[in-house]
Design a protein around this motif. Structure first.
Motif, mmCIF file in Angstrom:
data_model
loop_
_atom_site.group_PDB
_atom_site.id
_atom_site.type_symbol
_atom_site.label_atom_id
_atom_site.label_comp_id
_atom_site.label_asym_id
_atom_site.label_seq_id
_atom_site.Cartn_x
_atom_site.Cartn_y
_atom_site.Cartn_z
ATOM 1 N N LEU A 155 0.837 -1.191 0.000
ATOM 2 C CA LEU A 155 0.000 0.000 0.000
ATOM 3 C C LEU A 155 0.877 1.249 0.000
ATOM 4 C CD1 LEU A 155 -2.926 1.041 0.250
ATOM 5 C CD2 LEU A 155 -2.637 0.960 2.714
ATOM 6 N N VAL A 156 0.671 2.112 -0.966
ATOM 7 C CA VAL A 156 1.409 3.372 -1.047
ATOM 8 C C VAL A 156 0.434 4.536 -0.918
ATOM 9 C CG1 VAL A 156 3.285 2.452 -2.455
ATOM 10 C CG2 VAL A 156 1.297 3.435 -3.570
ATOM 11 N N GLY A 157 0.921 5.636 -0.428
ATOM 12 C CA GLY A 157 0.107 6.839 -0.311
ATOM 13 C C GLY A 157 -0.795 6.884 0.908
ATOM 14 N N PHE A 158 -0.653 5.910 1.810
ATOM 15 C CA PHE A 158 -1.523 5.891 2.986
ATOM 16 C C PHE A 158 -1.285 7.093 3.888
ATOM 17 C CE2 PHE A 158 2.289 3.668 4.274
ATOM 18 C CZ PHE A 158 2.546 4.180 5.529
ATOM 19 N N PRO B 20 -3.309 9.644 9.711
ATOM 20 C CA PRO B 20 -2.357 10.479 10.443
ATOM 21 C C PRO B 20 -1.147 9.658 10.915
ATOM 22 C CG PRO B 20 -4.575 10.670 11.370
ATOM 23 C CD PRO B 20 -4.598 9.565 10.364
ATOM 24 N N ARG B 21 0.017 10.261 10.872
ATOM 25 C CA ARG B 21 1.234 9.574 11.320
ATOM 26 C C ARG B 21 1.082 9.068 12.748
ATOM 27 N NH1 ARG B 21 6.374 8.507 10.360
ATOM 28 N NH2 ARG B 21 7.964 8.739 11.960
ATOM 29 N N CYS C 287 -0.341 2.098 15.863
ATOM 30 C CA CYS C 287 -0.521 0.733 15.355
ATOM 31 C C CYS C 287 0.785 -0.051 15.440
ATOM 32 C CB CYS C 287 -1.030 0.762 13.917
ATOM 33 S SG CYS C 287 -2.725 1.336 13.761
ATOM 34 N N LEU C 288 1.883 0.571 15.041
ATOM 35 C CA LEU C 288 3.185 -0.091 15.131
ATOM 36 C C LEU C 288 3.550 -0.397 16.577
ATOM 37 C CD1 LEU C 288 5.219 1.893 12.459
ATOM 38 C CD2 LEU C 288 4.527 -0.509 12.354
#
Length: 77
Positions: free
Chosen positions: A23-26, A31-32, A38-39
């Motif tokens: 997935l690109v552009g997420f 939001p960062r 999540c990480l």
């Protein structure tokens, strides 16, 4: 709605026929701070003791913990 159905179809095909997607552009949508949360949650889950994680063993819906060395089964439903 058509765009969401198209995206869902493309994701399903990638997962079922290829095995992954990238997935690109997420960053433009999420939001960062949410990505970092999540990480962090993933790091915390991986850090839990294996004995404790065994209470979450993978179920028939392929949801849950899979211990190191276990194999994945594909039902193809």
């Amino acid at each position: 709605e058509h765009e969401l159905l198209s995206l869902a179809s493309q994701l399903r095909e990638a997962c079922e026929e290829i095995g992954f997607f990238y997935l690109v552009g997420f960053e433009e949508v999420l939001p960062r701070s949410l990505c970092m949360k999540c990480l962090d949650a993933a790091r915390q889950a991986h850090a839990i003791d294996s004995d404790a994680k065994s209470a979450w063993l993978m179920d028939d819906a392929d949801s849950g913990y899979m211990p190191k060395g276990a194999s994945i089964r594909w039902l193809g439903c």
